[in-house]
Design an enzyme around this catalytic site. Structure first.
Site, PDB file in Angstrom:
ATOM      1  N   ALA A   1       1.153  -1.258  -0.006  1.00  0.00           N
ATOM      2  CA  ALA A   1       0.019  -0.038   0.087  1.00  0.00           C
ATOM      3  C   ALA A   1       1.172   1.164   0.080  1.00  0.00           C
ATOM      4  CB  ALA A   1      -0.963  -0.223   1.201  1.00  0.00           C
TER       5      ALA A   1
ATOM      6  N   GLY B   1       0.447  -5.044   1.009  1.00  0.00           N
ATOM      7  CA  GLY B   1      -0.515  -5.247  -0.060  1.00  0.00           C
ATOM      8  C   GLY B   1      -0.622  -5.698  -1.342  1.00  0.00           C
TER       9      GLY B   1
ATOM     10  N   GLU C   1      -0.856  -9.430  -0.608  1.00  0.00           N
ATOM     11  CA  GLU C   1      -2.194  -9.639  -0.456  1.00  0.00           C
ATOM     12  C   GLU C   1      -2.982  -9.619  -1.825  1.00  0.00           C
ATOM     13  OE1 GLU C   1      -2.125  -6.400   2.588  1.00  0.00           O
ATOM     14  OE2 GLU C   1      -3.321  -7.647   3.968  1.00  0.00           O
TER      15      GLU C   1
ATOM     16  N   GLU D   1       4.746  -5.452   7.056  1.00  0.00           N
ATOM     17  CA  GLU D   1       3.979  -4.104   7.904  1.00  0.00           C
ATOM     18  C   GLU D   1       4.693  -4.081   9.144  1.00  0.00           C
ATOM     19  OE1 GLU D   1       2.717  -6.544   5.977  1.00  0.00           O
ATOM     20  OE2 GLU D   1       1.075  -5.536   4.842  1.00  0.00           O
TER      21      GLU D   1
HETATM   22  N1  CO8 Z   1       4.649   3.043  -0.951  1.00  0.00           N
HETATM   23  C1  CO8 Z   1       4.878   4.275  -1.260  1.00  0.00           C
HETATM   24  N2  CO8 Z   1       6.341   4.349  -2.139  1.00  0.00           N
HETATM   25  C2  CO8 Z   1       7.001   3.207  -2.333  1.00  0.00           C
HETATM   26  C3  CO8 Z   1       6.416   1.776  -1.719  1.00  0.00           C
HETATM   27  C4  CO8 Z   1       5.506   1.891  -0.977  1.00  0.00           C
HETATM   28  N3  CO8 Z   1       4.967   0.815  -0.364  1.00  0.00           N
HETATM   29  N4  CO8 Z   1       7.233   1.072  -1.939  1.00  0.00           N
HETATM   30  C5  CO8 Z   1       8.342   1.727  -2.431  1.00  0.00           C
HETATM   31  N5  CO8 Z   1       7.987   2.948  -2.874  1.00  0.00           N
HETATM   32  C6  CO8 Z   1       8.798   4.194  -3.609  1.00  0.00           C
HETATM   33  C7  CO8 Z   1       9.947   4.502  -2.831  1.00  0.00           C
HETATM   34  O1  CO8 Z   1       9.707   5.566  -1.891  1.00  0.00           O
HETATM   35  C8  CO8 Z   1      10.805   5.320  -3.749  1.00  0.00           C
HETATM   36  O2  CO8 Z   1      10.251   6.514  -4.366  1.00  0.00           O
HETATM   37  P1  CO8 Z   1      11.241   7.467  -4.509  1.00  0.00           P
HETATM   38  O3  CO8 Z   1      12.117   7.130  -5.944  1.00  0.00           O
HETATM   39  O4  CO8 Z   1      10.693   8.644  -4.805  1.00  0.00           O
HETATM   40  O5  CO8 Z   1      12.394   7.817  -3.047  1.00  0.00           O
HETATM   41  C9  CO8 Z   1      10.685   4.298  -5.214  1.00  0.00           C
HETATM   42  O6  CO8 Z   1       9.264   3.444  -4.672  1.00  0.00           O
HETATM   43  C10 CO8 Z   1      11.428   3.167  -5.419  1.00  0.00           C
HETATM   44  O7  CO8 Z   1      11.926   2.272  -4.335  1.00  0.00           O
HETATM   45  P2  CO8 Z   1      13.043   2.113  -3.614  1.00  0.00           P
HETATM   46  O8  CO8 Z   1      14.049   3.255  -3.846  1.00  0.00           O
HETATM   47  O9  CO8 Z   1      13.246   1.879  -2.141  1.00  0.00           O
HETATM   48  O10 CO8 Z   1      13.729   0.763  -4.353  1.00  0.00           O
HETATM   49  P3  CO8 Z   1      14.653  -0.312  -3.910  1.00  0.00           P
HETATM   50  O11 CO8 Z   1      14.798  -1.151  -4.885  1.00  0.00           O
HETATM   51  O12 CO8 Z   1      15.769   0.224  -3.098  1.00  0.00           O
HETATM   52  O13 CO8 Z   1      13.634  -1.132  -2.658  1.00  0.00           O
HETATM   53  C11 CO8 Z   1      11.979  -2.263  -1.690  1.00  0.00           C
HETATM   54  C12 CO8 Z   1      12.667  -1.729  -3.045  1.00  0.00           C
HETATM   55  C13 CO8 Z   1      12.659  -3.320  -0.915  1.00  0.00           C
HETATM   56  C14 CO8 Z   1      10.483  -2.929  -2.165  1.00  0.00           C
HETATM   57  C15 CO8 Z   1      11.532  -0.995  -0.944  1.00  0.00           C
HETATM   58  O14 CO8 Z   1      11.102   0.121  -1.710  1.00  0.00           O
HETATM   59  C16 CO8 Z   1      10.570  -1.274   0.088  1.00  0.00           C
HETATM   60  O15 CO8 Z   1      10.931  -1.548   1.388  1.00  0.00           O
HETATM   61  N6  CO8 Z   1       9.323  -0.553   0.065  1.00  0.00           N
HETATM   62  C17 CO8 Z   1       8.372  -0.561   0.970  1.00  0.00           C
HETATM   63  C18 CO8 Z   1       7.707  -2.209   1.146  1.00  0.00           C
HETATM   64  C19 CO8 Z   1       6.595  -2.240   2.247  1.00  0.00           C
HETATM   65  O16 CO8 Z   1       6.915  -1.948   3.377  1.00  0.00           O
HETATM   66  N7  CO8 Z   1       5.628  -2.641   1.900  1.00  0.00           N
HETATM   67  C20 CO8 Z   1       4.535  -2.577   2.779  1.00  0.00           C
HETATM   68  C21 CO8 Z   1       3.633  -1.332   2.808  1.00  0.00           C
HETATM   69  S1  CO8 Z   1       2.362  -1.467   4.075  1.00  0.00           S
HETATM   70  C22 CO8 Z   1       1.274  -2.299   3.432  1.00  0.00           C
HETATM   71  O17 CO8 Z   1       1.420  -2.625   2.213  1.00  0.00           O
HETATM   72  C23 CO8 Z   1       0.040  -2.556   4.234  1.00  0.00           C
HETATM   73  C24 CO8 Z   1      -1.047  -2.997   3.374  1.00  0.00           C
HETATM   74  C25 CO8 Z   1      -2.609  -2.745   3.943  1.00  0.00           C
HETATM   75  C26 CO8 Z   1      -2.904  -1.570   4.205  1.00  0.00           C
HETATM   76  C27 CO8 Z   1      -4.165  -1.357   4.964  1.00  0.00           C
HETATM   77  C28 CO8 Z   1      -4.784   0.109   4.844  1.00  0.00           C
HETATM   78  C29 CO8 Z   1      -4.724   0.655   5.961  1.00  0.00           C
END
Ligand code: CO8
Length: 257
Positions: free
Chosen positions: A65, A110, A113, A133
């Site tokens: 998400a 997400g 999911e 998460e």
């Molecule tokens: N949300 C928003 N932006 C994201 C997300 C995300 N989940 N994942 C990556 N991005 C963005 C980064 O911020 C980055 O943006 P920018 O270039 O502007 O800085 C761009 O995508 C590229 O990402 P990275 O530079 O981090 O790329 P890497 O290859 O270095 O890393 C990863 C890849 C490992 C996937 C890393 O991006 C990461 O850890 N992302 C977050 C993963 C995460 O924690 N996902 C879970 C989110 S919580 C969730 O999904 C809950 C679901 C239920 C929600 C219920 C509603 C309340």
């Protein structure tokens, strides 16, 4: 409706939905859910579509998400965002046609999911799965705590949910989260080949297999068997008769839409 995050296509009965927000690794925001709901309504009314494949553009399937949208939310908004996602994924799961997740890269939070709301998952060797998460001080909100243990058992589910470990496709295959792993360049070809095989079967039988299996999983065994008998019987004199006659007459069945 015009789409900005989703790229839909439909050819020879196979619908392909590409999630296209690669600059944010296809993170799911409110706009995504609005588009998904419209798309699913359209698809449900399209008799041409026999199978749906969902994939992501770039190096992610979906990296979760959208954290930048969620960070501004308060509790009630968090609940609403969670329910919006749960409802959209329930609608996806309830589509009458089979849905294949073609997991090309990160399927996190997400994104994992979403993949689990599809009927089965084919992964590229580049795919990575996880429920990270707790790293963010959150828990899954799109039914991840409910679907994951149903697929992989409670211990493997809790291991993933509690450690937030990212696992490679081979490990996801081992625990039963994905059904097949292929080289990245073969992913869409493999998914299209599976979709074509399914699309060549009796269309009513395919839909009934999905519905009876899914409904049966949520009900008592005997209730599921009753439903199975009823739907089995409903194919006699119809599609089932054509399929059986074609077998006996050594010809290809001619299915009605
Ligand atoms: N949300 C928003 N932006 C994201 C997300 C995300 N989940 N994942 C990556 N991005 C963005 C980064 O911020 C980055 O943006 P920018 O270039 O502007 O800085 C761009 O995508 C590229 O990402 P990275 O530079 O981090 O790329 P890497 O290859 O270095 O890393 C990863 C890849 C490992 C996937 C890393 O991006 C990461 O850890 N992302 C977050 C993963 C995460 O924690 N996902 C879970 C989110 S919580 C969730 O999904 C809950 C679901 C239920 C929600 C219920 C509603 C309340």
């Amino acid at each position: 409706m015009s789409y900005t995050i989703l790229k839909p296509a439909l050819e020879n009965g196979i619908a392909v939905l590409t999630i296209s927000r690669p600059e944010a690794l296809n993170a799911l925001n409110s706009k995504f859910f609005e588009e998904l709901n419209h798309y699913l309504k359209d698809l449900a009314g399209n008799v041409e579509a026999k199978v749906l494949i969902i994939t992501g553009e770039g190096k992610a399937f979906v990296a979760g998400a959208d954290i930048s949208e969620m960070v501004e939310m308060d509790g009630p908004q968090g609940i609403a965002f969670s329910k919006k996602g749960q409802q959209a994924f329930a609608a996806l799961e309830a589509l009458s046609i089979p849905v294949i997740a073609a997991v090309n890269g990160f399927a996190l939070g997400g994104g994992c999911e979403l993949a689990m709301a599809c009927d089965f998952r084919i992964a590229s060797t580049l795919a990575k799965f996880g429920q990270p998460e707790v790293n963010l001080g959150l828990i899954p909100g799109y039914a991840g705590t409910q679907r994951l243990p149903r697929f992989v058992g409670i211990a493997d589910a809790l291991y993933l949910l509690l450690t937030a470990d990212m696992i490679p496709a081979a490990e996801a295959l081992r625990i039963g989260l994905v059904q097949k792993v292929v080289e990245p360049e073969a992913l869409m070809e493999e998914c299209l080949s599976i979709a074509k095989r399914i699309a060549s079967k009796g269309p009513e039988a395919v839909k009934k297999v999905k519905r009876v299996t899914r409904e049966g999983m949520l009900s008592h065994f005997d209730a599921g068997c009753t439903l199975e008998s009823r739907e089995f019987g409903s194919l006699f004199g119809n599609e089932g008769e054509e399929g059986m006659r074609a077998f006996l007459e050594k010809r290809k069945p001619s299915w009605q839409n």
